[in-house]
Design a protein around this motif. Structure first.
Motif, short mmCIF file in Angstrom:
data_model
loop_
_atom_site.label_atom_id
_atom_site.label_comp_id
_atom_site.label_asym_id
_atom_site.label_seq_id
_atom_site.Cartn_x
_atom_site.Cartn_y
_atom_site.Cartn_z
N ILE A 112 0.84 -1.21 0.00
CA ILE A 112 0.00 0.00 0.00
C ILE A 112 0.87 1.25 0.00
N GLU A 113 1.91 1.23 0.81
CA GLU A 113 2.80 2.38 0.91
C GLU A 113 3.47 2.68 -0.43
N LYS A 114 3.91 1.64 -1.12
CA LYS A 114 4.56 1.82 -2.41
C LYS A 114 3.59 2.42 -3.42
N ARG A 115 2.37 1.89 -3.46
CA ARG A 115 1.36 2.39 -4.39
C ARG A 115 0.96 3.82 -4.05
N ALA A 116 0.86 4.10 -2.77
CA ALA A 116 0.48 5.44 -2.34
C ALA A 116 1.53 6.46 -2.75
N SER A 117 2.80 6.07 -2.63
CA SER A 117 3.89 6.95 -3.02
C SER A 117 3.85 7.25 -4.52
N VAL A 118 3.60 6.21 -5.30
CA VAL A 118 3.49 6.38 -6.75
C VAL A 118 2.31 7.28 -7.10
N LEU A 119 1.20 7.05 -6.41
CA LEU A 119 0.00 7.84 -6.66
C LEU A 119 0.23 9.32 -6.35
N ALA A 120 0.89 9.59 -5.24
CA ALA A 120 1.15 10.97 -4.83
C ALA A 120 2.07 11.68 -5.82
N HIS A 121 3.03 10.93 -6.38
CA HIS A 121 3.96 11.52 -7.34
C HIS A 121 3.31 11.77 -8.69
N SER A 122 2.31 10.99 -9.01
CA SER A 122 1.67 11.13 -10.32
C SER A 122 0.46 12.05 -10.29
N ASP A 123 -0.04 12.34 -9.09
CA ASP A 123 -1.23 13.18 -8.96
C ASP A 123 -0.89 14.40 -8.11
N SER A 124 -0.85 15.56 -8.73
CA SER A 124 -0.44 16.79 -8.03
C SER A 124 -1.45 17.23 -6.97
N SER A 125 -2.63 16.63 -6.97
CA SER A 125 -3.64 17.00 -5.98
C SER A 125 -3.49 16.22 -4.68
N LEU A 126 -2.48 15.33 -4.63
CA LEU A 126 -2.27 14.50 -3.45
C LEU A 126 -0.87 14.71 -2.87
N CYS A 127 -0.76 14.52 -1.56
CA CYS A 127 0.53 14.57 -0.87
C CYS A 127 0.67 13.29 -0.05
N PHE A 128 1.89 12.82 0.06
CA PHE A 128 2.17 11.63 0.88
C PHE A 128 3.06 12.08 2.02
N VAL A 129 2.48 12.16 3.22
CA VAL A 129 3.19 12.72 4.37
C VAL A 129 3.02 11.82 5.59
#
Length: 208
Positions: free
Chosen positions: A31-48
């Motif tokens: 989940i963490e890996k996918r979330a990181s990828v998602l945050a990098h590809s979607d400017s409306s999201l942050c992974f913090v």
């Protein structure tokens, strides 16, 4: 891709990845890996800090912060970090990006982690001017000067006659009003005219 789709649909503003382990029945590392990828590809999201946070959520807390700021006049990043449980650097970035838009305020020029409203600054400026104008002799750490540099700005602009010595740190500053210096100079001139000399004891007494 399926996991990414699930993350996008579950995310309503802010979600801790730990909470998604049971919901998605997927290992946390995946989940963490996918979330990181998602945050990098979607400017409306942050992974913090192991959380996915949307920009809409950040806008919503900015509105809350602005409401509190307008009521109280000032706030600090430390207070906001404690309340929202987000990193200080990240919280500061969120605030700065929204100053002048969602958040109606300004950063303290001496401490960027402190935020003021324009009205608070104006009130405090008037208060400091009143405090300093009422002082007639050298005074260390004038009362109620909460904004470092404000007194110095008033003095440099000529709105308050006097000088500030001892550095810009409020607790060490010494304000010397012009009326005090003028009175001392007049005393020296009068003494010299009347006596023709100025002894060391006299100098010591007036702290020239």
């Amino acid at each position: 891709m399926k996991l990414t789709f699930c993350l996008e649909n579950i995310l309503t503003g802010r979600v801790n990845l730990v909470d998604l382990v049971d919901t998605l029945c997927v290992d946390h590392s995946v989940i963490e890996k996918r979330a990181s990828v998602l945050a990098h590809s979607d400017s409306s999201l942050c992974f913090v800090l192991g959380q996915l946070i949307s920009k809409d959520y950040l806008d919503s807390i900015a509105e809350e912060i602005n409401e509190k700021l307008q009521q109280e006049g000032s706030t600090t990043i430390a207070e906001l970090v404690k309340h929202y449980e987000l990193p200080g650097d990240f919280m500061l970035e969120v605030i700065v990006e929204r100053l002048g838009t969602i958040i109606q305020g300004q950063q303290d020029t001496n401490d960027p982690t402190v935020i003021f409203t324009d009205a608070f600054v104006a009130r405090h400026r008037a208060h400091i001017r009143g405090v300093l104008s009422a002082i007639t002799r050298p005074t260390q750490n004038p009362n109620d000067i909460q904004i470092p540099g404000m007194a110095e700005k008033l003095i440099l602009s000529g709105r308050v006659p006097g000088i500030l010595s001892g550095g810009r740190q409020v607790h060490r500053a010494m304000y010397i009003p012009s009326i005090y210096s003028r009175t001392q100079n007049e005393w020296v001139d009068n003494f010299l005219k009347q006596n023709g000399y100025l002894g060391k004891l006299n100098v010591f007494k007036i702290s020239v």
